[in-house]
Design an enzyme around this catalytic site. Structure first.
Site, PDB file in Angstrom:
ATOM      1  N   GLN A  78       0.841  -1.196   0.000  1.00  0.00           N
ATOM      2  CA  GLN A  78       0.000   0.000   0.000  1.00  0.00           C
ATOM      3  C   GLN A  78       0.877   1.248   0.000  1.00  0.00           C
ATOM      4  OE1 GLN A  78      -3.327  -0.150   2.577  1.00  0.00           O
ATOM      5  NE2 GLN A  78      -4.059   1.816   1.922  1.00  0.00           N
ATOM      6  N   PHE A  79       1.165   1.745  -1.207  1.00  0.00           N
ATOM      7  CA  PHE A  79       2.026   2.916  -1.340  1.00  0.00           C
ATOM      8  C   PHE A  79       1.408   4.151  -0.699  1.00  0.00           C
ATOM      9  CE2 PHE A  79      -0.707   3.398  -5.009  1.00  0.00           C
ATOM     10  CZ  PHE A  79      -0.854   4.766  -5.149  1.00  0.00           C
ATOM     11  N   THR A  80       0.093   4.160  -0.510  1.00  0.00           N
ATOM     12  CA  THR A  80      -0.564   5.340   0.062  1.00  0.00           C
ATOM     13  C   THR A  80      -0.178   5.581   1.518  1.00  0.00           C
ATOM     14  OG1 THR A  80      -2.556   4.099   0.651  1.00  0.00           O
ATOM     15  CG2 THR A  80      -2.521   5.144  -1.521  1.00  0.00           C
TER      16      THR A  80
END
Length: 150
Positions: A78-80
């Site tokens: 999850q790059f967010t």
């Protein structure tokens, strides 16, 4: 590396309408990776995750690890988690690693975590549009960041 660790009674990842993976009792881990992350960060996080005492003992005290309860683990990229939201209202993802850097670190983390747990772990698919379903047990949610080890 940043992790959001959630104690789960059930979790699953669905991609294009098909269930990719699922777990019962265990941990759902959302994982973000930045360019400064190293093998040392992976080793530190693996040790912390498998020994994290967030499951109840016979007295109802969180005193057992995922290994103690023979639980499962699911890791979803999850790059967010590296969103920058200081300017304006639209987050920037500039601190998140490019997939050429992040994918090998994600895969190494999953491999090491599986070896430490002594069984396969469930995963999502890096970069895919995933629907993550979770029944957060407790709720118990813990955030870890390797930049805060000390």
């Amino acid at each position: 590396m940043r992790l959001v660790i959630q104690r789960a009674s059930h979790a699953s990842v669905t991609i294009d309408g098909q269930v990719r993976s699922q777990i019962g009792c265990g941990l759902l881990i959302l994982m973000g990776i930045c360019d400064e992350d190293t093998q040392e960060d992976i080793d530190w996080l693996v040790r912390k995750v498998v020994m994290l005492r967030v499951f109840d003992d016979e007295n109802g005290v969180m005193n057992r690890s995922v290994m103690d309860v023979d639980g499962d683990i699911m890791v979803v990229s999850q790059f967010t988690l590296y969103a920058s939201y200081k300017k304006g209202n639209r987050p920037s993802w500039i601190k998140a690693s490019h997939p050429t850097v992040a994918i090998p670190l994600y895969e190494q983390f999953c491999d090491r975590l599986s070896a430490a747990l002594g069984k396969p772990i469930a995963t999502g698919e890096f970069g895919a549009d995933m629907k993550v379903e979770l029944v957060n047990d407790g709720p118990v949610t813990i955030c870890m960041d390797t930049k805060n080890k000390e």
